[in-house]
Design an enzyme around this catalytic site. Structure first.
Site, PDB file in Angstrom:
ATOM      1  N   SER A  15       0.814  -1.223   0.000  1.00  0.00           N
ATOM      2  CA  SER A  15       0.000   0.000   0.000  1.00  0.00           C
ATOM      3  C   SER A  15       0.848   1.274   0.000  1.00  0.00           C
ATOM      4  O   SER A  15       1.796   1.411   0.773  1.00  0.00           O
ATOM      5  CB  SER A  15      -0.922   0.017   1.220  1.00  0.00           C
ATOM      6  OG  SER A  15      -1.663   1.227   1.256  1.00  0.00           O
ATOM      7  N   SER A  17      -0.687   4.155   0.563  1.00  0.00           N
ATOM      8  CA  SER A  17      -1.456   5.102   1.378  1.00  0.00           C
ATOM      9  C   SER A  17      -0.672   5.661   2.560  1.00  0.00           C
ATOM     10  O   SER A  17      -0.737   6.872   2.820  1.00  0.00           O
ATOM     11  CB  SER A  17      -2.755   4.447   1.863  1.00  0.00           C
ATOM     12  OG  SER A  17      -3.600   4.169   0.775  1.00  0.00           O
ATOM     13  N   LYS A  66     -13.868  -4.538   1.650  1.00  0.00           N
ATOM     14  CA  LYS A  66     -14.730  -3.390   1.340  1.00  0.00           C
ATOM     15  C   LYS A  66     -16.225  -3.674   1.493  1.00  0.00           C
ATOM     16  O   LYS A  66     -16.999  -2.761   1.787  1.00  0.00           O
ATOM     17  CB  LYS A  66     -14.447  -2.875  -0.069  1.00  0.00           C
ATOM     18  CG  LYS A  66     -13.106  -2.176  -0.217  1.00  0.00           C
ATOM     19  CD  LYS A  66     -12.956  -1.583  -1.607  1.00  0.00           C
ATOM     20  CE  LYS A  66     -11.620  -0.885  -1.766  1.00  0.00           C
ATOM     21  NZ  LYS A  66     -11.491  -0.217  -3.073  1.00  0.00           N
ATOM     22  N   ALA A 128     -18.120  -4.222 -15.378  1.00  0.00           N
ATOM     23  CA  ALA A 128     -19.311  -4.097 -14.529  1.00  0.00           C
ATOM     24  C   ALA A 128     -19.054  -4.659 -13.132  1.00  0.00           C
ATOM     25  O   ALA A 128     -19.964  -5.109 -12.454  1.00  0.00           O
ATOM     26  CB  ALA A 128     -20.492  -4.812 -15.186  1.00  0.00           C
ATOM     27  N   ALA A 131     -15.391  -1.768  -9.062  1.00  0.00           N
ATOM     28  CA  ALA A 131     -14.882  -0.430  -9.397  1.00  0.00           C
ATOM     29  C   ALA A 131     -15.837   0.289 -10.333  1.00  0.00           C
ATOM     30  O   ALA A 131     -16.125   1.478 -10.165  1.00  0.00           O
ATOM     31  CB  ALA A 131     -13.496  -0.532 -10.030  1.00  0.00           C
ATOM     32  N   LYS A 156     -24.489  -8.870 -16.754  1.00  0.00           N
ATOM     33  CA  LYS A 156     -23.902  -8.216 -15.573  1.00  0.00           C
ATOM     34  C   LYS A 156     -23.962  -6.696 -15.726  1.00  0.00           C
ATOM     35  O   LYS A 156     -24.194  -5.969 -14.758  1.00  0.00           O
ATOM     36  CB  LYS A 156     -22.459  -8.686 -15.366  1.00  0.00           C
ATOM     37  CG  LYS A 156     -21.949  -8.427 -13.958  1.00  0.00           C
ATOM     38  CD  LYS A 156     -20.596  -9.048 -13.713  1.00  0.00           C
ATOM     39  CE  LYS A 156     -20.122  -8.713 -12.301  1.00  0.00           C
ATOM     40  NZ  LYS A 156     -18.725  -9.129 -12.068  1.00  0.00           N
TER      41      LYS A 156
END
Length: 277
Positions: A15, A17, A66, A128, A131, A156
C-alpha cells in the site's frame, strides 16, 4: 495527543497510502500518523472493534474487506450503501461511519482533466465489477445523464444499470458492439484489470476510431500507460491513468477525517516517484 489513522487489508505491504498520508500530515504540520494494518478476513470484526476501542480517528479499507466491513459499522453513507462497498471510515462521536470515496475520487480526477462539465458528456464504462459500480453510481450522483456499460457478460452490465435509482440513460453493450460504437462517446473509462502488469499486452477494447477530444481513462496504474491508453494516445485522445483516482480518493478521505484539504499535486508526484515514474 497524536491522532491515529490507517488502512486495513490483506495483503497490505504494497500500500502507498501510508507514504501519501504521512507526507500530507507532515506538510500540514499535523500531529498524526497513518499506519498499514494487516487484517485477515476471519478476524475483521475483532480488528474493527479494536481500532474503535483504541480511538482511531479514521481508516481506509482495501481488498478484501470493502463489502464485509459494512456489517461492523454504526452508520453507512447512502451512496456507499447503494454502491455496496466502503473504503473509508470516519470515527465521529463514538460512531464508525462508512463512506465510499473511490467513485467520488474518480469523478474529481476526471473533472480535473475535462475542460467541460461532465454532465454534458456521453460516457462509456468498460466493465461491470466493483470499481465500475462505484464509478457508475458516483457519475450518476454527480448529474451525468448518459452512461453506457460494456461488459464481456452483458447481463452483468444490465444488473449494474438496473441497480441505479438515479435518472440516467444507459444501455448495456457487448465489448464487440462498444468497439464499433467507440466514436460516439466523449469519455471512455476502463475499470477492469485487463491490461494490468504482467499481462500488459491485453486490452478490453481495441481503440481505432475515436472522435476528436475524447478522454480515455484507465483505473490501472501499473503500467502507467496500458495498451488501451497507448492506442488512445496515438488517436490523439486525452489520457489518464489510475494514479489520479488513487490520489483523489485518498485526498477526499483525508479531508473527511481532518477537515483539511491536502496538496493534490504533491500527493500525485510522491506516488509517481514511489512507483518508479
Amino acid at each position: 495527543m497524536k491522532q491515529l489513522y490507517g488502512v486495513i487489508g490483506n495483503p497490505i505491504g504494497h500500500s502507498l497510502s501510508p507514504v501519501m498520508h504521512n507526507d500530507a500530515f507532515e506538510h500540514l504540520n499535523m500531529d498524526a500518523h497513518y499506519h498499514a494494518f494487516l487484517v485477515k478476513e476471519e478476524v475483521l470484526g475483532e480488528a474493527v472493534r479494536g481500532l474503535k476501542a483504541l480511538g482511531i480517528s479514521g481508516f481506509n479499507v482495501t481488498t478484501p474487506h470493502k463489502v464485509a466491513i459494512m456489517d461492523y459499522l454504526d452508520e453507512i453513507d447512502p451512496l456507499a450503501k447503494q454502491i455496496g462497498a466502503v473504503n473509508t471510515v470516519v470515527h465521529k462521536d463514538g460512531k464508525l461511519i462508512g463512506y465510499n470515496t473511490d467513485g467520488i475520487g474518480f469523478v474529481r480526477a476526471l473533472q480535473s482533466i475535462s475542460s467541460e462539465p461532465l454532465q454534458e458528456k456521453r460516457i462509456l464504462l468498460l466493465g461491470a465489477g466493483g470499481a465500475s459500480r462505484a464509478i457508475y453510481f458516483s457519475l450518476a450522483d454527480a448529474g451525468v445523464k448518459e452512461i453506457d456499460v460494456a461488459n464481456r457478460t452483458v447481463d452483468k452490465a444490465k444488473e449494474l444499470i438496473a441497480a441505479c435509482t438515479a435518472t440516467v440513460h444507459s444501455v448495456a453493450l457487448s465489448l464487440e458492439k462498444a468497439t464499433k460504437e467507440q466514436g460516439s462517446y466523449d469519455i471512455i473509462i476502463q475499470t477492469t484489470t485487463i491490461g494490468m502488469h504482467p499481462r500488459v499486452e491485453h486490452t478490453p477494447l481495441q481503440i481505432s476510431s475515436l472522435k476528436k477530444g475524447t478522454i480515455v481513462s484507465d483505473i490501472i496504474y501499473n503500467p502507467f500507460e496500458t495498451k488501451i491508453l497507448c492506442e488512445a494516445k496515438e488517436q490523439g485522445a486525452i489520457i489518464q491513468n489510475g494514479i489520479d483516482m488513487f490520489v483523489y480518493q485518498g485526498a477526499l478521505a483525508f479531508e473527511m477525517w481532518t477537515g483539511c484539504v491536502p496538496n493534490i499535486e504533491r500527493m500525485k508526484q510522491l506516488v509517481i516517484r514511489k512507483l518508479g515514474g
